[in-house]
Design an enzyme around this catalytic site. Sequence first.
Site, PDB file in Angstrom:
ATOM      1  CE  LYS A 198      -3.584  -6.492   0.010  1.00  0.00           C
ATOM      2  NZ  LYS A 198      -4.359  -5.334  -0.462  1.00  0.00           N
ATOM      3  CG  ASP A 210      -6.900  -6.523  -2.816  1.00  0.00           C
ATOM      4  OD1 ASP A 210      -8.043  -6.944  -3.056  1.00  0.00           O
ATOM      5  OD2 ASP A 210      -6.595  -5.946  -1.759  1.00  0.00           O
ATOM      6  CG  ASP A 231      -1.856  -1.245   1.174  1.00  0.00           C
ATOM      7  OD1 ASP A 231      -2.344  -1.578   0.076  1.00  0.00           O
ATOM      8  OD2 ASP A 231      -2.063  -1.876   2.224  1.00  0.00           O
ATOM      9  CB  THR A 288     -18.100  -5.188 -17.396  1.00  0.00           C
ATOM     10  OG1 THR A 288     -19.119  -4.638 -18.228  1.00  0.00           O
ATOM     11  CG2 THR A 288     -17.043  -4.143 -17.139  1.00  0.00           C
ATOM     12  CD  GLN A 333      -6.117  -4.479   9.886  1.00  0.00           C
ATOM     13  OE1 GLN A 333      -7.290  -4.722  10.199  1.00  0.00           O
ATOM     14  NE2 GLN A 333      -5.670  -4.636   8.658  1.00  0.00           N
ATOM     15  N   GLY A 378       0.746  -5.937   5.828  1.00  0.00           N
ATOM     16  CA  GLY A 378       1.211  -4.693   5.217  1.00  0.00           C
ATOM     17  C   GLY A 378       2.198  -3.957   6.089  1.00  0.00           C
ATOM     18  CG  HIS A 411     -19.339  -5.671  -7.331  1.00  0.00           C
ATOM     19  ND1 HIS A 411     -19.789  -5.262  -6.098  1.00  0.00           N
ATOM     20  CD2 HIS A 411     -20.374  -6.277  -7.920  1.00  0.00           C
ATOM     21  CE1 HIS A 411     -21.061  -5.600  -5.962  1.00  0.00           C
ATOM     22  NE2 HIS A 411     -21.449  -6.211  -7.059  1.00  0.00           N
ATOM     23  CG  ASP A 412     -19.150  -3.388 -14.032  1.00  0.00           C
ATOM     24  OD1 ASP A 412     -20.330  -3.423 -14.454  1.00  0.00           O
ATOM     25  OD2 ASP A 412     -18.421  -2.409 -14.187  1.00  0.00           O
ATOM     26  NE  ARG A 455      -0.780  -4.415  12.306  1.00  0.00           N
ATOM     27  CZ  ARG A 455      -1.174  -4.442  11.015  1.00  0.00           C
ATOM     28  NH1 ARG A 455      -1.081  -5.556  10.317  1.00  0.00           N
ATOM     29  NH2 ARG A 455      -1.643  -3.353  10.432  1.00  0.00           N
ATOM     30  CE  LYS A 471     -10.910  -5.576  -1.181  1.00  0.00           C
ATOM     31  NZ  LYS A 471      -9.550  -5.010  -1.249  1.00  0.00           N
ATOM     32  N   PRO A 519     -21.483  -9.299 -15.460  1.00  0.00           N
ATOM     33  CG  PRO A 519     -22.728 -11.250 -15.110  1.00  0.00           C
ATOM     34  CD  PRO A 519     -22.858  -9.753 -15.150  1.00  0.00           C
TER      35      PRO A 519
HETATM   36  O1  C5P Z   1      -1.024  -2.753   6.893  1.00  0.00           O
HETATM   37  P1  C5P Z   1      -1.978  -3.890   7.117  1.00  0.00           P
HETATM   38  O2  C5P Z   1      -1.284  -5.180   7.515  1.00  0.00           O
HETATM   39  O3  C5P Z   1      -3.104  -3.529   8.055  1.00  0.00           O
HETATM   40  O4  C5P Z   1      -2.597  -4.123   5.667  1.00  0.00           O
HETATM   41  C1  C5P Z   1      -3.577  -5.069   5.437  1.00  0.00           C
HETATM   42  C2  C5P Z   1      -3.928  -5.100   3.998  1.00  0.00           C
HETATM   43  O5  C5P Z   1      -5.048  -5.943   3.850  1.00  0.00           O
HETATM   44  C3  C5P Z   1      -4.328  -3.754   3.392  1.00  0.00           C
HETATM   45  O6  C5P Z   1      -3.960  -3.800   2.011  1.00  0.00           O
HETATM   46  C4  C5P Z   1      -5.828  -3.749   3.554  1.00  0.00           C
HETATM   47  O7  C5P Z   1      -6.470  -2.977   2.563  1.00  0.00           O
HETATM   48  C5  C5P Z   1      -6.141  -5.213   3.334  1.00  0.00           C
HETATM   49  N1  C5P Z   1      -7.386  -5.660   3.919  1.00  0.00           N
HETATM   50  C6  C5P Z   1      -7.689  -5.546   5.276  1.00  0.00           C
HETATM   51  N2  C5P Z   1      -8.881  -6.031   5.735  1.00  0.00           N
HETATM   52  C7  C5P Z   1      -9.745  -6.578   4.882  1.00  0.00           C
HETATM   53  C8  C5P Z   1      -9.456  -6.695   3.536  1.00  0.00           C
HETATM   54  C9  C5P Z   1      -8.237  -6.211   3.086  1.00  0.00           C
HETATM   55  O8  C5P Z   1      -6.886  -5.067   6.065  1.00  0.00           O
HETATM   56  N3  C5P Z   1     -10.844  -7.070   5.337  1.00  0.00           N
END
Ligand code: C5P
Length: 229
Positions: free
Chosen positions: A37, A64, A15, A73, A191, A211, A68-69, A182, A66, A71
């Site tokens: 990712k 990633d 990210d 497209t 989180q 991340g 959503h449109d 974590r 995601k 089918p």
């Molecule tokens: O930095 P961190 O470990 O929190 O990043 C988690 C990654 O997972 C980010 O790219 C976040 O957008 C993604 N994510 C999330 N929870 C979700 C779906 C995706 O944290 N339910």
Amino acid sequence: MKNSKFNEKIIVALDIDSRQKALELAQTLAGSGCWLKVGLELYALSGLDLIDEFKKLGFNIFLDLKLHDIPTTVEKTMRVLVTSGVDMINVHCSGGYEMMARAAEVCHKADKKIIGVTVLTSMGGAELPTIGVREDTEEQVLRLAKLAQRATLDGVVASAQEARVLRRECGPEFLLVTPGIRPAWSEKNDQVRVLTPSQALEAGSTYLVVGRPITMAENPREALENLGN
Ligand code: C5P
């Protein structure tokens, strides 16, 4: 577990708001065995080119977006995405059976994995009724995961908290890709409900999305190697 085997289960979420910084980080992590990712932000900045750069460095890539449109497209977009070095792509399960099945057909023909997003974890139980969903979160997650499985998706993205029930209900082969991870030594950031890497694997996760504990670390390679500690 030896580190390289463990790293193959880690998907590092890039990210990052700069192509250059993303490439530098990828170079630091190259050879470790982890996945990368690429999400909407980095994709908007760099498109598919950067994915091919990462591929040259030896990474598996989870794109990633995601989708959503309607089918048609989604199917046509998938046809473009699978021409890149991507290994796994996702769609929203709430796009429905037909959308998922047609996307899956394209991905599988190209030998790519496809997974579904069930309920966004940013959407709490209190918010679901505002979009017309009466079930509680877990019921809705399970319903969408089952629909994804019927549409031949390889798995779902889900909270690590949901891994145990999904593993039980969807069987041993279904991929469970779980963020909200974590290690004990790291900051939680925003989180809230987190699991450590070993707890998430024990609950049945296949891949762990991590991340900031890696991307914001002073030494990201060292942070990756210490993730299991
Ligand atoms: O930095 P961190 O470990 O929190 O990043 C988690 C990654 O997972 C980010 O790219 C976040 O957008 C993604 N994510 C999330 N929870 C979700 C779906 C995706 O944290 N339910």
